[in-house]
Design a protein around this motif. Structure first.
Motif, PDB file in Angstrom:
ATOM      1  N   THR B 470      46.112  16.266  76.199  1.00  0.00           N
ATOM      2  CA  THR B 470      47.576  16.193  76.358  1.00  0.00           C
ATOM      3  C   THR B 470      48.187  15.645  75.083  1.00  0.00           C
ATOM      4  O   THR B 470      47.495  15.183  74.177  1.00  0.00           O
ATOM      5  N   SER B 539      51.881  18.970  78.076  1.00  0.00           N
ATOM      6  CA  SER B 539      51.963  17.607  78.655  1.00  0.00           C
ATOM      7  C   SER B 539      52.218  16.580  77.563  1.00  0.00           C
ATOM      8  O   SER B 539      51.538  15.568  77.455  1.00  0.00           O
ATOM      9  N   GLY B 732      49.346  12.379  78.750  1.00  0.00           N
ATOM     10  CA  GLY B 732      50.219  13.287  79.491  1.00  0.00           C
ATOM     11  C   GLY B 732      49.717  13.537  80.902  1.00  0.00           C
ATOM     12  O   GLY B 732      48.528  13.369  81.201  1.00  0.00           O
ATOM     13  N   GLY B 734      51.619  16.166  82.928  1.00  0.00           N
ATOM     14  CA  GLY B 734      52.365  17.310  83.452  1.00  0.00           C
ATOM     15  C   GLY B 734      51.512  18.399  84.048  1.00  0.00           C
ATOM     16  O   GLY B 734      51.887  19.034  85.021  1.00  0.00           O
TER      17      GLY B 734
END
Lengths: 289, 780, 162
Positions: B470, B539, B732, B734
C-alpha cells in the motif's frame, strides 16, 4: 438510457381507454405499474408510440376476497396491496408466499399483478402461480369481456392470448379446494432476482391421505410458464411418500424446457426443477388442511 | 502533541452535506447554456468502419453538433501510457492505447465512434439512433487462451501476435529447490475479477471561457492533477489555463483513474469548439463497456514443499487479459506476480506472465488490482499442500510466515512502483492467532463440524492470509491555512470517492493545531486549490497525503507558536494550543484566538522582518521511499445447500494490521466494503462474454452486486504494527477487505461440501451455484 | 384529438407546489433533478436495479427512474431534501447514519434513506433480518451495509419514542 418519444394518454374513463386501445392496437401499450415496461423503454428495447396510462382511472384497483376464498384482483392492484391484504393472507396463501419474491419493496409499491401477467415474462414467478391455482383472467375491450383460463393465457415468450384491443382487467383466483395445500419455492441468485427455477405446487388429499389432485407449475422453465402433467399424474391416486416425491421430481425435470442464462445452464435449471418439486410437494402435503 | 482525535472514531465532516442531498456530484453541475452529449458506441467487438452517415442525425431538431474521428483532426491520436512498464531486463511491452474516437478499426464493444451534442440528453440519444454506420465485421479474439495462440485474430494488425507484454521475475534457483522437495503441487487456476460498478457512473462537464482563456473541467477522476496536466498537453495550454475539479464522487475503486478515457478529451474539445459548456454523464449500459474492467488470468502454478510444509519455491506461468489496449501498463499483472508471495518465506520463485490483447474492454486496476489473483494461487497451493502432507490449514501458513525479526524483508523482485518488493514491517503469527480465536477455529474443526455433519448439514470453514503493498509514491502534498475566521482550511491534490478524507485529514490537522475536527475544511481534488499530486489509488491516500497533511499542519503549528510568542513577548515553550486559541500556560487570561493571530500574521501596514512569510500557512510534501506492507487474514464459516448450491455465511471474521489507525470507524467501513466487493467477486459477479466478445450481462439486473442479504455481519480484530516508512506509521487499508475473499470462498466451500474426499478441488473464481453444482459433479 | 408530447405537471414536492411543462417522456428523476433542481436524488442505473433514485410518491418509496414525471401530476413527492427539519436538524435516521458511519461516497444514500424512512414508519421495531430485507432493493458499493443496519437499529427506538 432515456425513453424514445411517445404519445401519452390519460383516458377519462375505462371506456375511453378501451376505445383508444381499439384505435391504436399494438402501437399502444397500457401503462399500469410500468416496472417492466419503463426499464425496457429506458434501454430503448421497447419503443411504444403510444402509452395509455391506466393509473388515473378509478375502479381498476378492486381487491376482494370472498368468504369462501375466491379472490378478484383488478388491473391496478399493486403487489403491495396483495402483500398486506388479510383475505389474501388467509385464503390465497400460495400467492401470498410468492409475491415477496417479486423484485423489491419499491418495485412492489408500483408493480401490478395484472401487468406482470400481461407482460408474460417467461422468467416471472406469477404466471406459474396462476397455473397452479387455476386462475381465470378477464380480458376487456370495446367488444365486451371474456374470461381466459390461465392454462390458455400464456402463449409464448412475452405473448399472451390477449388481442391487440384488450386489457387484462382482472384476475380471479378460485377458492382453494378443501383438504388442499400449496407451496411456492424458488432458487434465485439474490432475493428479488428472477428465479433460476420456480415452482408452485397445489396438492389435494383424500381423507385417507392419498393424493386426489396435484397441480405443479414452473417459472423460467420454457418460453412460458408450464405445468408438469406427468409429474402431477405420478402423484395422484397414491400416498405421497419418498418414492412418489422422487418419481415426480424426475418427471418434472423432463417436463421443463428451461432456456439457460448467464446464471444457470439448462441442465442446472432442470436439476433445480427436480429438487424444488420434491421440496414443494412435501411442503404442500404438510400444509394440507 | 496531544492526540485527541487521531485514533478516535470521529464522525465525518462530510456527512451532513451528503445526508441532506447538498453535496455536489458531477451531474449536479449546472451551467448556463449547457449542452448535453451522448456517445455512439460500437455494437461489434472487431470491425472495420466503412462509412458513417450522420445526415439524418444532423437534421434532428435540438442537435447542435455531431463529431466523428475525421472532425477531430490532429486531436485524434492514441492516448498516453499512464504507467510505463517497470525497468526489468528482458521485458516485452507493446504499448497500444485507445483513441478518442475510432478512426477505422473497432477493437471492443463500446468503443466510441461518434459524439452527439444536443440540447438535452434525450435528444442526443434520439440522434444516436439516426446515425448509420457501415461496419465490416472482422474475426474476434474473445477467449484469453485462444487469443494468446499464434493463429488468433490479431487485435493490432501491426503486431505479430496478441502479446501485449511478457515479463519474467525470479528469486534464486527454483529448479534446484524443486529437486529437494518432498512434494510438488502443480495445478491450473483461473481467477476472474469483474468491474467496479460504482453506483455513480463516470461523467465529464467542460466549460471554456474564451475571455479568460481558461478551461474548467469537472470530472469523476481519481487523479485530477494528472488529468489537468494531460489536458493542458493535449490542447496546447499551459497548466495554469486548465482547472480540473473532481467534485464529490460516487465511488471509484480504481477504474475512475484511467487517463484518458475518450470522453475526457472529447467533452472539453466539444466545449471549446462549440463555445458552450457541455455535459456528458455515462449511463449504466455504457458503463459496462466504456469503463475499464479487471477480468481474468489463468495460472499454471506449482509449489515445492518440504516434508514439514515449508515452501522451498514457487513456479508460476500465467496469462493476463489486458483487453484491447494497455494504457495502464503492467500494474495489474505485476501486482499478481508480487502479491502471490504473500506473508510467506518463498526462497525461490520463477514467475512469468504474458499479457494478452483481446477484443474486450480495457483492463486497468480495480480494488485489489491483480492482488486477488496472486493470493488465490498461493493460498490454494498451500491448502492442497496441507492436505497432501496431512497438515492443518492454519499450521502450514504459520510455518511459512516471515518471522518478525526478518523485517525489513526483501523479496528481491520489483513491485508496481518500480521499487524493490521490500516489506517494511509485520508480525503475522499473532494476527493469525487472533483470527483463529475469534472464529473459534479449533472448536469448530474438532467438535462443531463433525456434529453438524452427523446432522447432515454441510458447513465448512476457511482461513486465508495475505499481504497488501500500500501507500506507494511518488508523493502527495497538502496546504494548511488558518483563516481569519478561525477556521482552518486544508487543500490536497488527491481526489476523494468516499474514503472519508474530509475527516481523517481534518483529524490530523485538528490534533496539531488544537482545533475541533469540524473546524477544519478539507478541499480535495480541485487543481486551483492545490497544484500538485498524483491521485487516489493503491491504498495510498491516508499514507501519502496523510503524512503530507500532518507535516504541513506541524509547520503551521510552529508558525502559530512563533507569531504568538512574539505577540505575548514570551518563549514558545510557555505556550499551549487548544480550543482554537493559544494561551500562556498557567495564565489563561493571556489568550489569543487563532483567528486573531491569523490577522496579525497578515499585516496591512508597517514593516515585517526580512524573510517573513505572511499568513498562518504552510505547504508540505511527502513521498515514501517505497510502499508500506499491510497484512491480514480472513476466516469464514459457511453452509451450503448441496442440492441447490445456495450458500449462507454463518460467521465471517477479518483480522488486519494497517499500522496506525487515524479513524477506526472509517477503517471498519473500508474493510466491510472491501469484503462485500470480495464476496461479489467470489460468488456473484462475473462479466460473461460470448465468442464474439459481446457482454451478455451488462445490466445491474444480471451483473449481480451483493445486497444487504448477501453480505453478512463481520467481526473485526486487529493488531498494530506501525510502518517505519512514514512518520505516522500508517499502512493503507482501502483494498484489504477485497483481496483474499476468493481464496477464502474456495477453501470454505470445498470444506463444506467435503469435495477433496472425492478428489475435487475448487481452483477457480468466481463460483456460483451453477458452477459449484457442475464442479461437485466432477464436470471440470 | 391527439395526445401532446408535452404536458403541464403540477406536483407537491416536500410540501411545495411546483408546476412545469415537460416532455411526456421525461423521467421523474430527471424532473426532480433538472427541472426542480432537487439534485439530492441520485441516478444510478435507470433500469430499476440500484434504488439510488428512490423517492416517496404519496408516502411510498418508488423508483423515480421507472416513473414518468407526468405520472406525478396531482401527487405528492418527498425527496431527501425534505427529510431534515427546516432549521437544518437532521432527521433521526440521518443522524444515526452519521453516528454509525453508514455512508461512504454518499451516492446511494438518498435512495436508501427514503426507503428506510418509509420502512420504519411501517415497522417501528424491526430486527436485523427485516432491515436487511428492506434494504435489499438498494445497492451500495462502498459500505457492505453493516453500518446501515446498525443505523436503522439505532434510529428505530429514537423514532418510536418521538
Amino acid at each position: 438510457m432515456k425513453p424514445a418519444p411517445f404519445d401519452y394518454w390519460t383516458p377519462e374513463s375505462l371506456e375511453h381507454a378501451l376505445a383508444l386501445k381499439a384505435e391504436h392496437g399494438d402501437a399502444a401499450r397500457w401503462l399500469a405499474g410500468g416496472q417492466s415496461l419503463l426499464p425496457a423503454m429506458n434501454l430503448r428495447l421497447a419503443r411504444p408510440g403510444i402509452l395509455i396510462d391506466l393509473n388515473p382511472l378509478s375502479g381498476l384497483d378492486g381487491l376482494t376476497v370472498g368468504d369462501a376464498g375466491v379472490a378478484r384482483i383488478g388491473a391496478l392492484v399493486r403487489y403491495r396491496a396483495l402483500e398486506r391484504d388479510a383475505g389474501i393472507a388467509r385464503h390465497q396463501t400460495l400467492l401470498a408466499e410468492a409475491v415477496p419474491h417479486v423484485a423489491h419493496p419499491q418495485i412492489r409499491n408500483r408493480g401490478t399483478l395484472c401487468g406482470n401477467l400481461a407482460h408474460a415474462d417467461p422468467a416471472s414467478e406469477l404466471p406459474a402461480v396462476m397455473l397452479a391455482l387455476g386462475a381465470r383472467l378477464q380480458a376487456r375491450s370495446i367488444r365486451g369481456e371474456r374470461w381466459i383460463d390461465a392454462q390458455d393465457f400464456f402463449v409464448d415468450l412475452f405473448t399472451t392470448a390477449l388481442a391487440p384491443d384488450e386489457l387484462l382487467a382482472a384476475v380471479e383466483l378460485p377458492a382453494p379446494p378443501p383438504r388442499s395445500g400449496g407451496a411456492f419455492l424458488e432458487v434465485a441468485r439474490r432475493r428479488g432476482d428472477y428465479a433460476m427455477m420456480a415452482v408452485a405446487a397445489v396438492i389435494e388429499l383424500a381423507p385417507d391421505g392419498s393424493c386426489t389432485a396435484a397441480r405443479l407449475a414452473y417459472g423460467n422453465a420454457g418460453p412460458s410458464a408450464r405445468r408438469a402433467p406427468a409429474a402431477e399424474q405420478a402423484l395422484v391416486g397414491r400416498r405421497i411418500d419418498d418414492a412418489a416425491l422422487r418419481e415426480a421430481a424426475a418427471l418434472a425435470e423432463r417436463a421443463v424446457d428451461p432456456p439457460g442464462s448467464v446464471h444457470a445452464s439448462p441442465a442446472f435449471q432442470r436439476h433445480l426443477a427436480g429438487v424444488l418439486t420434491r421440496r414443494a410437494v412435501a411442503t404442500a402435503v404438510a400444509r394440507v388442511s | 502533541m496531544e492526540t485527541r482525535y487521531v485514533g478516535a472514531p470521529v464522525t465525518r465532516n462530510e456527512d451532513a452535506r451528503l445526508l441532506t442531498g447538498r453535496a455536489l456530484f458531477i451531474d449536479d453541475v449546472k451551467l448556463g447554456n449547457l449542452l448535453h452529449a451522448a456517445v455512439l458506441r460500437s455494437p461489434l467487438a472487431h470491425a472495420r468502419i466503412r462509412a458513417i452517415d450522420t445526415s439524418a442525425a444532423r437534421a434532428r431538431a435540438g442537435v447542435v453538433g455531431i463529431f466523428t474521428a475525421a472532425d477531430l483532426g490532429a486531436m485524434c491520436k492514441p492516448g498516453p501510457v499512464v504507467v510505463r512498464p517497470p525497468p526489468l531486463d528482458g521485458v516485452t511491452f507493446n504499448a497500444r492505447t485507445q483513441m478518442p474516437l475510432v478512426k477505422d478499426t473497432v477493437r471492443h464493444v463500446g468503443e466510441p465512434i461518434a459524439l452527439v451534442v444536443a440540447t438535452s440528453r434525450y435528444v442526443a440519444e434520439d440522434a444516436l439512433d439516426d446515425i448509420e454506420v457501415d461496419y465490416e465485421a472482422l474475426p474476434v479474439a474473445a477467449d484469453l487462451e485462444a487469443s494468446a495462440r499464434a493463429d488468433a485474430p490479431r487485435v493490432h494488425d501491426d503486431l505479430a501476435d496478441n502479446v501485449a507484454a511478457h515479463v519474467r521475475q525470479t528469486i534464486g534457483d527454483y529448479a534446484a529447490a524443486a529437486r529437494n522437495a518432498a512434494r510438488i503441487i502443480k495445478r491450473r487456476f483461473s481467477y476472474d475479477h469483474g468491474c467496479s460498478s460504482p453506483i455513480e457512473t463516470r461523467g465529464v462537464v467542460a466549460a471554456w471561457d474564451a475571455k479568460a482563456d481558461r478551461l474548467t473541467v469537472w470530472d469523476t477522476t481519481q487523479a485530477p492533477v494528472f488529468l489537468r496536466n494531460g489536458l493542458a498537453g493535449v490542447f496546447g495550454f499551459s497548466e495554469r489555463q486548465v482547472r480540473v475539479v473532481a467534485p464529490f464522487i460516487g465511488g471509484g475503486f480504481g477504474p475512475k483513474i484511467m487517463m484518458f478515457y475518450p470522453e475526457e478529451i472529447l467533452i472539453p474539445w466539444a466545449a471549446i469548439k462549440l463555445g458552450r459548456p457541455v455535459k456528458w454523464i455515462e449511463d449504466r449500459a455504457e458503463h459496462f463497456v466504456a469503463t475499464t474492467h479487471e477480468r481474468g488470468q489463468i495460472h499454471d502454478a506449482e509449489v515445492a514443499l518440504a516434508a514439514d510444509g515449508r515452501i522451498l519455491g514457487v513456479k508460476d506461468v500465467f496469462l493476463h487479459d489486458t483487453g484491447a489496449y494497455d494504457p495502464y501498463g503492467l500494474t495489474v499483472p505485476i501486482n499478481s506476480q508480487c502479491t502471490l508471495l504473500g506473508p510467506y518465506v518463498v526462497p525461490t520463485y520463477d514467475s512469468t506472465f504474458t499479457a494478452v490483447f483481446t477484443h474486450k474492454p480495457i483492463v486497468t486496476p480495480y480494488r485489489g488490482a491483480g492482488r486477488q489473483h496472486g493470493v488465490f494461487v498461493i493460498e490454494r497451493l498451500l491448502d492442497i499442500g496441507a492436505r497432501e502432507l496431512g497438515l492443518d490449514r492454519a499450521e502450514i501458513r504459520r510455518r511459512n510466515f516471515i518471522p518478525p525479526d526478518a523485517f525489513p524483508y526483501d523479496n528481491k523482485i520489483i513491485y508496481q512502483d518500480f521499487a524493490p518488493l521490500r516489506y517494511d514491517s509485520g508480525n503475522y503469527a499473532p494476527l493469525l492467532d487472533k483470527l483463529l480465536d475469534a472464529i473459534g477455529y479449533e472448536k469448530f474443526v474438532r467438535t462443531e463440524q463433525p456434529a453438524l455433519r452427523a446432522q447432515g448439514r454441510h458447513v465448512g470453514i476457511g482461513v486465508v492470509c495475505y499481504v497488501e503493498g500500500t501507500g506507494i509514491g511518488p508523493y502527495e502534498g497538502a496546504k494548511v491555512q488558518v483563516q481569519t475566521s478561525g477556521r482552518v482550511s486544508l487543500a490536497t491534490g488527491v481526489g476523494t470517492q468516499g474514503q472519508g478524507h474530509y475527516t481523517s485529514f481534518a483529524q490530523l490537522v485538528a490534533d496539531r493545531l488544537g482545533v475541533a475536527v469540524g473546524d477544519v475544511d478539507v478541499v480535495t481534488g480541485d487543481t486551483d486549490q492545490f497544484y500538485w499530486g498524483a491521485g487516489t489509488f493503491a491504498s495510498r491516500g491516508a499514507v501519502v497525503a496523510g503524512n503530507a497533511v500532518d507535516q504541513a499542519a506541524g509547520l503551521v503549528r510552529a508558525k502559530i507558536l512563533r507569531v504568538a510568542a512574539e505577540h505575548f513577548e514570551c518563549a514558545e515553550v510557555d505556550l499551549v494550543l487548544g480550543d482554537g486559541a493559544v494561551a500562556i500556560a498557567g495564565v489563561p487570561e493571556r489568550t489569543i484566538t487563532l483567528a486573531a493571530l491569523a490577522g496579525i500574521a497578515n499585516p496591512m501596514r508597517g514593516a515585517v522582518a526580512l524573510g517573513t512569510e505572511p499568513g498562518l500557512e504552510a505547504t508540505s510534501y511527502f513521498g515514501p521511499p517505497s510502499g508500506a506492507t499491510a497484512n491480514g487474514a480472513h476466516a469464514m464459516i459457511v453452509e451450503v445447500d448441496p442440492e441447490t448450491m445456495m450458500i449462507k455465511i454463518l460467521k465471517y471474521v477479518v483480522a488486519h494490521d494497517c499500522g496506525t489507525v487515524i479513524n477506526p470507524l472509517i477503517v471498519a467501513g473500508q474493510i466491510q466494503g472491501g469484503v462485500a466487493q470480495g464476496i461479489g467477486n467470489a460468488f456473484y459477479e462475473q462479466l460473461v462474454f460470448d465468442d464474439q466478445a459481446q457482454l451478455l450481462n451488462g445490466t445491474l439486473a444480471d451483473y449481480l452486486l451483493p445486497t444487504a442479504l448477501e453480505v453478512p455481519r463481520l467481526e473485526q480484530v486487529d493488531t498494530v504494527t506501525p510502518s517505519p516508512l512514514n512518520p505516522l506509521g500508517i499502512k493503507g487499508v482501502g483494498e484489504a477487505g477485497a483481496i483474499p475473499v476468493g481464496a477464502l470462498f474456495a477453501q470454505a466451500l470445498e470444506d463444506a461440501l467435503e469435495l477433496p474426499r472425492r478428489g475435487i478441488e475448487l481452483n477457480e473464481i468466481p463460483l456460483s451455484p451453477n458452477r459449484l453444482w457442475e464442479l461437485a459433479r466432477g464436470e471440470g | 384529438m391527439t395526445a401532446p408530447k408535452a404536458r403541464s405537471v403540477t406536483t407537491t414536492v416536500n410540501g411545495v407546489r411546483a408546476t412545469r411543462t415537460v416532455e411526456t417522456r421525461l423521467l421523474l428523476c430527471d424532473f426532480l433533478r433538472h427541472e426542480l433542481d432537487l439534485t439530492g436524488t441520485r441516478v444510478g442505473c435507470e433500469h430499476g436495479a440500484c434504488g439510488a433514485c428512490t423517492v416517496l410518491l404519496d408516502g411510498l418509496p418508488v423508483r423515480s427512474c421507472l416513473t414518468l414525471a407526468v405520472q406525478a401530476d396531482g401527487h405528492a413527492i418527498t425527496t431527501v431534501e425534505g427529510l431534515a427539519a427546516s432549521d437544518g436538524t437532521l432527521h433521526p435516521l440521518q443522524a444515526a447514519f452519521r453516528e454509525t458511519h453508514a455512508l461512504q461516497c454518499g451516492y446511494c444514500t438518498a435512495g436508501i434513506l427514503m426507503t428506510l424512512v418509509a420502512f420504519l414508519a411501517e415497522h417501528p421495531t424491526p430486527n436485523e433480518a427485516e432491515v436487511r430485507a428492506a434494504l435489499s432493493g438498494n445497492l451500495c458499493r462502498c459500505t457492505g451495509y453493516q453500518h446501515m443496519v446498525d443505523a436503522v437499529l439505532l434510529a428505530a427506538p429514537r423514532l418510536a419514542g418521538k
